[in-house]
Design an enzyme around this catalytic site. Structure first.
Site, PDB file in Angstrom:
ATOM      1  N   ASP A 141      -2.737  -2.215  10.351  1.00 27.37           N
ATOM      2  CA  ASP A 141      -2.779  -2.241   8.889  1.00 27.37           C
ATOM      3  C   ASP A 141      -3.319  -3.552   8.337  1.00 27.37           C
ATOM      4  O   ASP A 141      -3.774  -3.607   7.190  1.00 27.37           O
ATOM      5  CB  ASP A 141      -1.383  -1.999   8.312  1.00 27.37           C
ATOM      6  CG  ASP A 141      -0.915  -0.560   8.465  1.00 27.37           C
ATOM      7  OD1 ASP A 141      -1.697   0.271   8.969  1.00 27.37           O
ATOM      8  OD2 ASP A 141       0.234  -0.265   8.078  1.00 27.37           O
ATOM      9  N   LYS A 165       0.853  -1.190   0.000  1.00 27.40           N
ATOM     10  CA  LYS A 165       0.000   0.000   0.000  1.00 27.40           C
ATOM     11  C   LYS A 165       0.884   1.234   0.000  1.00 27.40           C
ATOM     12  O   LYS A 165       2.043   1.216   0.425  1.00 27.40           O
ATOM     13  CB  LYS A 165      -0.956   0.013   1.196  1.00 27.40           C
ATOM     14  CG  LYS A 165      -0.289  -0.040   2.579  1.00 27.40           C
ATOM     15  CD  LYS A 165       0.120   1.295   3.146  1.00 27.40           C
ATOM     16  CE  LYS A 165       0.688   1.176   4.559  1.00 27.40           C
ATOM     17  NZ  LYS A 165       1.391   2.392   5.015  1.00 27.40           N
TER      18      LYS A 165
END
Length: 284
Positions: free
Chosen positions: A139, A15
């Site tokens: 996350d 990401k």
């Protein structure tokens, strides 16, 4: 239905944080963030082979990982909570750089939960995997949900959003950065004013800043050099996560100079959806 014996070539994408604001701090010390997490087509590749008697193994195919990494911790946690007597050998082709701020370890953990949910025949819905992911790291929840997202809280408040297709250059210098060093630094800005999704939508690739970047530039001079490398080429760079990777949006005719020797430069595009999004029923 045939019982699965293996799952090979399973991706764990990275990401990028398009911006990252620190809006406060909880009494327990956790920082409150506001960010947009964007999936990109740069990933680790994992392989899962069923083992009997609950045995858990890991094979490092490209580089040595910590003895008890997030993949093994994810496998152990799912095994304990589910009560299964199945085991697994996890083989990891590590392609994403460590200490880059790209969520590589968290993504590997999420892919492990998704893959073992299938390999072990648990077939749990997303709602049962999310608490496990959050206990492994904030996350991990993002990668389990599998959509680009507006993220708040400590990373557990996730709202999917649409992002226009775009291409990015990501530069990872040789030096890495430990997230904990940045978050405990007294100079870190912790009182950014909250924004809204509408603010971001008005200019999605030119919104906000990374509040961790100023501290990272001081702690890691190569972050500063990376930002300057992009700026000299007329691009608008920013650091992702806690660094040390720096990225910039590019166009099809962008010509980039060679990066410093030993630094990793990767061109990637954003993903609309995680490649494993269909592997779990979304009941949340």
């Amino acid at each position: 239905m045939a019982v699965l014996k293996s799952l090979h070539n399973v991706p764990a994408p990275a990401k990028l944080n398009l911006f990252l604001h620190i809006t406060g701090r909880r009494p327990d010390g956790y920082h409150l963030i506001e960010s947009v997490f964007m999936l990109v087509d740069w990933w680790d590749i994992l392989h899962f082979d069923l083992l009997p008697d609950g045995e858990l193994q890991r094979r490092d195919l490209t580089m040595a990982l910590p003895p008890d990494d997030l993949c093994l911790r994810a496998a152990r946690l799912l095994q304990q909570v589910s009560g299964t007597d199945a085991g697994v050998c996890i083989s990891i082709e590590k392609r994403l750089p460590a200490q880059a701020g790209m969520g590589g370890g968290s993504s590997d953990a999420a892919t492990t939960l998704l893959a073992l949910n299938r390999l072990w025949g648990l077939n749990w819905p997303l709602s049962r995997l999310l608490p496990l992911g959050l206990s492994l790291g904030a996350d991990v929840s993002f990668f389990l949900r599998g959509r680009n997202a507006w993220v708040q809280g400590i990373g557990e408040q996730i709202q999917p959003l649409f992002l226009p297709a775009a291409t990015f250059a990501v530069l990872k210098p040789e030096q890495g950065l430990e997230t904990a060093l940045i978050f405990k630094d007294e100079a870190l800005v912790r009182d950014s004013s909250p924004a809204t999704m509408a603010d971001f939508a008005a200019r999605p690739y030119a919104f906000g800043r990374n509040d961790l970047q100023a501290v990272a530039r001081r702690l890691c001079p190569q972050v500063d050099q990376s930002l300057e490398w992009f700026s000299r080429q007329g691009l608008r760079p920013g650091m992702t996560g806690s660094g040390s990777a720096v990225f910039a949006r590019i166009s099809s005719d962008t010509l980039l100079s060679d990066p410093p020797t030993g630094w990793q430069l990767q061109l990637c595009s954003n993903l609309e959806i995680h490649p494993l999004a269909g592997w779990v029923s979304c009941d949340v």
